[in-house]
Motif scaffolding. Sequence first.
Motif, mmCIF file in Angstrom:
data_model
loop_
_atom_site.group_PDB
_atom_site.id
_atom_site.type_symbol
_atom_site.label_atom_id
_atom_site.label_comp_id
_atom_site.label_asym_id
_atom_site.label_seq_id
_atom_site.Cartn_x
_atom_site.Cartn_y
_atom_site.Cartn_z
ATOM 1 N N GLN A 23 6.038 -10.942 -15.356
ATOM 2 C CA GLN A 23 6.225 -9.566 -14.923
ATOM 3 C C GLN A 23 5.051 -8.712 -15.366
ATOM 4 O O GLN A 23 4.583 -7.851 -14.629
ATOM 5 C CB GLN A 23 7.535 -9.005 -15.477
ATOM 6 C CG GLN A 23 8.765 -9.551 -14.776
ATOM 7 C CD GLN A 23 10.054 -8.996 -15.382
ATOM 8 O OE1 GLN A 23 10.024 -8.308 -16.400
ATOM 9 N NE2 GLN A 23 11.164 -9.318 -14.751
ATOM 10 N N ASN A 24 4.569 -8.945 -16.596
ATOM 11 C CA ASN A 24 3.414 -8.201 -17.081
ATOM 12 C C ASN A 24 2.186 -8.503 -16.241
ATOM 13 O O ASN A 24 1.403 -7.621 -15.944
ATOM 14 C CB ASN A 24 3.131 -8.502 -18.549
ATOM 15 C CG ASN A 24 4.078 -7.754 -19.482
ATOM 16 O OD1 ASN A 24 4.688 -6.780 -19.078
ATOM 17 N ND2 ASN A 24 4.199 -8.236 -20.707
ATOM 18 N N ASP A 25 1.991 -9.780 -15.866
ATOM 19 C CA ASP A 25 0.869 -10.136 -15.002
ATOM 20 C C ASP A 25 0.994 -9.429 -13.657
ATOM 21 O O ASP A 25 0.030 -8.888 -13.136
ATOM 22 C CB ASP A 25 0.794 -11.654 -14.799
ATOM 23 C CG ASP A 25 0.291 -12.377 -16.046
ATOM 24 O OD1 ASP A 25 -0.252 -11.687 -16.942
ATOM 25 O OD2 ASP A 25 0.443 -13.611 -16.116
ATOM 26 N N THR A 29 -1.362 -6.474 -12.255
ATOM 27 C CA THR A 29 -2.012 -6.514 -10.947
ATOM 28 C C THR A 29 -1.673 -5.266 -10.153
ATOM 29 O O THR A 29 -2.545 -4.650 -9.544
ATOM 30 C CB THR A 29 -1.577 -7.781 -10.166
ATOM 31 O OG1 THR A 29 -1.896 -8.921 -10.947
ATOM 32 C CG2 THR A 29 -2.272 -7.870 -8.835
ATOM 33 N N GLU A 30 -0.387 -4.895 -10.182
ATOM 34 C CA GLU A 30 0.028 -3.681 -9.477
ATOM 35 C C GLU A 30 -0.661 -2.463 -10.073
ATOM 36 O O GLU A 30 -1.101 -1.569 -9.364
ATOM 37 C CB GLU A 30 1.546 -3.509 -9.548
ATOM 38 C CG GLU A 30 2.311 -4.490 -8.682
ATOM 39 C CD GLU A 30 3.821 -4.385 -8.864
ATOM 40 O OE1 GLU A 30 4.271 -3.583 -9.723
ATOM 41 O OE2 GLU A 30 4.529 -5.091 -8.145
ATOM 42 N N PHE A 31 -0.767 -2.433 -11.397
ATOM 43 C CA PHE A 31 -1.419 -1.320 -12.068
ATOM 44 C C PHE A 31 -2.897 -1.235 -11.659
ATOM 45 O O PHE A 31 -3.421 -0.155 -11.395
ATOM 46 C CB PHE A 31 -1.280 -1.450 -13.583
ATOM 47 C CG PHE A 31 -1.912 -0.328 -14.343
ATOM 48 C CD1 PHE A 31 -1.313 0.925 -14.371
ATOM 49 C CD2 PHE A 31 -3.118 -0.505 -15.021
ATOM 50 C CE1 PHE A 31 -1.900 1.974 -15.061
ATOM 51 C CE2 PHE A 31 -3.706 0.537 -15.698
ATOM 52 C CZ PHE A 31 -3.087 1.781 -15.727
ATOM 53 N N ASP A 33 -4.194 -2.338 -8.889
ATOM 54 C CA ASP A 33 -4.225 -1.893 -7.490
ATOM 55 C C ASP A 33 -4.024 -0.381 -7.389
ATOM 56 O O ASP A 33 -4.722 0.304 -6.637
ATOM 57 C CB ASP A 33 -3.158 -2.617 -6.660
ATOM 58 C CG ASP A 33 -3.487 -4.095 -6.433
ATOM 59 O OD1 ASP A 33 -4.652 -4.494 -6.679
ATOM 60 O OD2 ASP A 33 -2.571 -4.837 -6.013
ATOM 61 N N LEU A 34 -3.048 0.120 -8.166
ATOM 62 C CA LEU A 34 -2.793 1.558 -8.164
ATOM 63 C C LEU A 34 -3.992 2.334 -8.708
ATOM 64 O O LEU A 34 -4.352 3.388 -8.201
ATOM 65 C CB LEU A 34 -1.546 1.886 -8.982
ATOM 66 C CG LEU A 34 -0.204 1.555 -8.329
ATOM 67 C CD1 LEU A 34 0.938 1.784 -9.309
ATOM 68 C CD2 LEU A 34 -0.001 2.382 -7.084
ATOM 69 N N LYS A 35 -4.600 1.798 -9.746
ATOM 70 C CA LYS A 35 -5.772 2.444 -10.330
ATOM 71 C C LYS A 35 -6.907 2.521 -9.307
ATOM 72 O O LYS A 35 -7.570 3.549 -9.181
ATOM 73 C CB LYS A 35 -6.211 1.658 -11.576
ATOM 74 C CG LYS A 35 -7.300 2.327 -12.364
ATOM 75 C CD LYS A 35 -7.607 1.543 -13.635
ATOM 76 C CE LYS A 35 -8.747 2.152 -14.397
ATOM 77 N NZ LYS A 35 -9.087 1.396 -15.584
ATOM 78 N N GLU A 36 -7.118 1.450 -8.566
ATOM 79 C CA GLU A 36 -8.146 1.419 -7.524
ATOM 80 C C GLU A 36 -7.820 2.421 -6.417
ATOM 81 O O GLU A 36 -8.707 3.126 -5.919
ATOM 82 C CB GLU A 36 -8.282 -0.002 -6.948
ATOM 83 C CG GLU A 36 -9.310 -0.129 -5.847
ATOM 84 C CD GLU A 36 -10.730 0.186 -6.280
ATOM 85 O OE1 GLU A 36 -11.531 0.548 -5.409
ATOM 86 O OE2 GLU A 36 -11.045 0.071 -7.488
ATOM 87 N N GLU A 37 -6.569 2.516 -6.019
ATOM 88 C CA GLU A 37 -6.149 3.453 -4.982
ATOM 89 C C GLU A 37 -6.355 4.898 -5.434
ATOM 90 O O GLU A 37 -6.834 5.736 -4.675
ATOM 91 C CB GLU A 37 -4.673 3.213 -4.614
ATOM 92 C CG GLU A 37 -4.153 4.093 -3.502
ATOM 93 C CD GLU A 37 -4.780 3.820 -2.151
ATOM 94 O OE1 GLU A 37 -4.733 4.712 -1.295
ATOM 95 O OE2 GLU A 37 -5.334 2.718 -1.945
#
Length: 193
Positions: A23-25, A29-31, A33-37
């Motif tokens: 879940q952390n991985d 990854t989601e974090f 992606d959000l940071k890039e967005e």
Amino acid sequence: MPHTVTLLLVLTTVCLLQSVSLQNDQTGTEFADLKEEVRHLSQSLQMLNSSMLKEKKDPVMFYAVVRGKTFTYNIDAILVFETVILNEGGFYNEYDGVFVAPRKGTYMFSWTVSGSGTKYTVTELVVENEVISSAGEYHGGAGYSSGSMTALCEMSKGDHAWIRSTGVSTKHNLYSHDNYPQSSFLGLLLLTE
């Protein structure tokens, strides 16, 4: 049995830790992606803000005259003020006499027409085929007379404005020479919306 319970607890703990790790991985990854967005949206917002500030700061104004000419216009002819004195933004075309609004707002236009002889010189400001105002003169004596008008109007981005002769007379005499009244056309953006 205590070993079995201990082993079961250890296995359960390992499974839970692996699940949390997965879940952390995934969250990592989601974090990312959000940071890039967020970075991309921030750059887009900065570009848009910069563009809007530039658009608001850039002046829109022109001033053009007819120099050294005497001629006659027919009905509904666009007057071309071919000698440009000032054209901030480049929105007035000295070849066809038409101004194109770069953005929505309130514009001010002023024009002067000068004539000689016993002829009418009557003109009108037209925006997108709608007459806004008119100005003219009739010269019945010696000298050179002029008629002027100033008008305000709302324009949308891409609207066209020009000065044209009217149907008051079949021929409109224009006299515009140095040391005499000159025919001129000016416009400027007063307020943006």
